[in-house]
Design a protein around this motif. Structure first.
Motif, PDB file in Angstrom:
ATOM      1  N   ALA A 247     -31.345 -27.262  20.159  1.00 16.29           N
ATOM      2  CA  ALA A 247     -31.511 -28.140  21.415  1.00 16.29           C
ATOM      3  C   ALA A 247     -30.957 -29.566  21.225  1.00 16.29           C
ATOM      4  O   ALA A 247     -30.209 -30.107  22.142  1.00 16.29           O
ATOM      5  CB  ALA A 247     -32.899 -28.171  22.047  1.00 16.29           C
ATOM      6  N   VAL A 248     -31.181 -30.212  20.038  1.00 14.49           N
ATOM      7  CA  VAL A 248     -30.606 -31.509  19.848  1.00 14.49           C
ATOM      8  C   VAL A 248     -28.910 -31.260  19.910  1.00 14.49           C
ATOM      9  O   VAL A 248     -28.265 -32.444  20.384  1.00 14.49           O
ATOM     10  CB  VAL A 248     -30.949 -32.085  18.745  1.00 14.49           C
ATOM     11  CG1 VAL A 248     -30.300 -33.442  18.185  1.00 14.49           C
ATOM     12  CG2 VAL A 248     -32.650 -32.555  18.885  1.00 14.49           C
ATOM     13  N   ASN A 249     -28.507 -30.465  19.076  1.00 13.14           N
ATOM     14  CA  ASN A 249     -26.879 -30.293  19.197  1.00 13.14           C
ATOM     15  C   ASN A 249     -26.524 -29.971  20.428  1.00 13.14           C
ATOM     16  O   ASN A 249     -25.329 -30.681  20.618  1.00 13.14           O
ATOM     17  CB  ASN A 249     -26.758 -29.010  18.133  1.00 13.14           C
ATOM     18  CG  ASN A 249     -26.769 -29.436  16.607  1.00 13.14           C
ATOM     19  OD1 ASN A 249     -26.386 -30.427  16.347  1.00 13.14           O
ATOM     20  ND2 ASN A 249     -27.366 -28.442  16.039  1.00 13.14           N
TER      21      ASN A 249
ATOM     22  N   ALA B 155     -27.209 -35.573  11.090  1.00 14.15           N
ATOM     23  CA  ALA B 155     -26.294 -35.579   9.904  1.00 14.15           C
ATOM     24  C   ALA B 155     -26.918 -35.171   8.545  1.00 14.15           C
ATOM     25  O   ALA B 155     -26.477 -34.348   7.717  1.00 14.15           O
ATOM     26  CB  ALA B 155     -25.686 -36.898   9.793  1.00 14.15           C
ATOM     27  N   VAL B 156     -28.568 -35.338   8.609  1.00 21.11           N
ATOM     28  CA  VAL B 156     -29.215 -35.196   7.513  1.00 21.11           C
ATOM     29  C   VAL B 156     -29.237 -33.683   7.366  1.00 21.11           C
ATOM     30  O   VAL B 156     -29.173 -33.084   6.218  1.00 21.11           O
ATOM     31  CB  VAL B 156     -30.355 -35.753   7.598  1.00 21.11           C
ATOM     32  CG1 VAL B 156     -31.612 -35.301   6.723  1.00 21.11           C
ATOM     33  CG2 VAL B 156     -30.532 -37.244   7.763  1.00 21.11           C
ATOM     34  N   TYR B 157     -29.539 -33.064   8.312  1.00 19.85           N
ATOM     35  CA  TYR B 157     -29.354 -31.571   8.614  1.00 19.85           C
ATOM     36  C   TYR B 157     -28.338 -30.983   7.864  1.00 19.85           C
ATOM     37  O   TYR B 157     -28.124 -29.869   7.292  1.00 19.85           O
ATOM     38  CB  TYR B 157     -30.081 -30.918   9.711  1.00 19.85           C
ATOM     39  CG  TYR B 157     -31.317 -31.459  10.109  1.00 19.85           C
ATOM     40  CD1 TYR B 157     -32.452 -30.659   9.386  1.00 19.85           C
ATOM     41  CD2 TYR B 157     -31.764 -32.501  10.832  1.00 19.85           C
ATOM     42  CE1 TYR B 157     -33.755 -31.162   9.609  1.00 19.85           C
ATOM     43  CE2 TYR B 157     -33.078 -32.618  11.128  1.00 19.85           C
ATOM     44  CZ  TYR B 157     -34.122 -32.197  10.582  1.00 19.85           C
ATOM     45  OH  TYR B 157     -35.367 -32.426  10.906  1.00 19.85           O
ATOM     46  N   THR B 158     -27.124 -31.438   8.324  1.00 16.93           N
ATOM     47  CA  THR B 158     -25.860 -30.806   8.187  1.00 16.93           C
ATOM     48  C   THR B 158     -25.547 -31.036   6.573  1.00 16.93           C
ATOM     49  O   THR B 158     -25.288 -30.106   5.912  1.00 16.93           O
ATOM     50  CB  THR B 158     -24.705 -31.640   8.857  1.00 16.93           C
ATOM     51  OG1 THR B 158     -24.964 -31.397  10.216  1.00 16.93           O
ATOM     52  CG2 THR B 158     -23.450 -30.941   8.390  1.00 16.93           C
ATOM     53  N   ARG B 159     -25.927 -32.231   5.898  1.00 15.80           N
ATOM     54  CA  ARG B 159     -25.857 -32.317   4.684  1.00 15.80           C
ATOM     55  C   ARG B 159     -26.727 -31.432   3.717  1.00 15.80           C
ATOM     56  O   ARG B 159     -26.380 -30.961   2.601  1.00 15.80           O
ATOM     57  CB  ARG B 159     -26.246 -33.933   4.205  1.00 15.80           C
ATOM     58  CG  ARG B 159     -24.919 -34.837   4.501  1.00 15.80           C
ATOM     59  CD  ARG B 159     -25.012 -36.220   3.853  1.00 15.80           C
ATOM     60  NE  ARG B 159     -26.571 -36.749   4.434  1.00 15.80           N
ATOM     61  CZ  ARG B 159     -26.482 -37.823   5.180  1.00 15.80           C
ATOM     62  NH1 ARG B 159     -25.455 -38.344   5.423  1.00 15.80           N
ATOM     63  NH2 ARG B 159     -27.776 -38.276   5.498  1.00 15.80           N
TER      64      ARG B 159
END
Length: 64
Positions: A20-22, A57-61
């Motif tokens: 949802a955030v995306n 960005a934390v989750y992407t990393r």
């Protein structure tokens, strides 16, 4: 650091989960604010967007 009212909005949007955030990020980038953000001015909207992007960005990393 965001002002408390904006942080509350970020927290509530994040409660809906990563997917949802995306989606919210995409909406905000198109200038379409989610209901929780409709009373914000453009500068506040950009602040919320920047915070959401920072959080995601934390989750992407981590996933790489």
């Amino acid at each position: 650091m965001l002002e408390p009212a904006l942080q509350t909005i970020v927290d509530r949007l994040c409660e809906d989960g990563c997917t949802a955030v995306n989606d919210y990020i995409k909406q905000i980038e198109r200038g379409e604010y989610p209901a929780l953000m409709r009373d914000l001015n453009p500068q506040q909207g950009q602040q919320v967007l920047a915070e959401l992007l920072s959080i995601m960005a934390v989750y992407t990393r981590r996933s790489k």
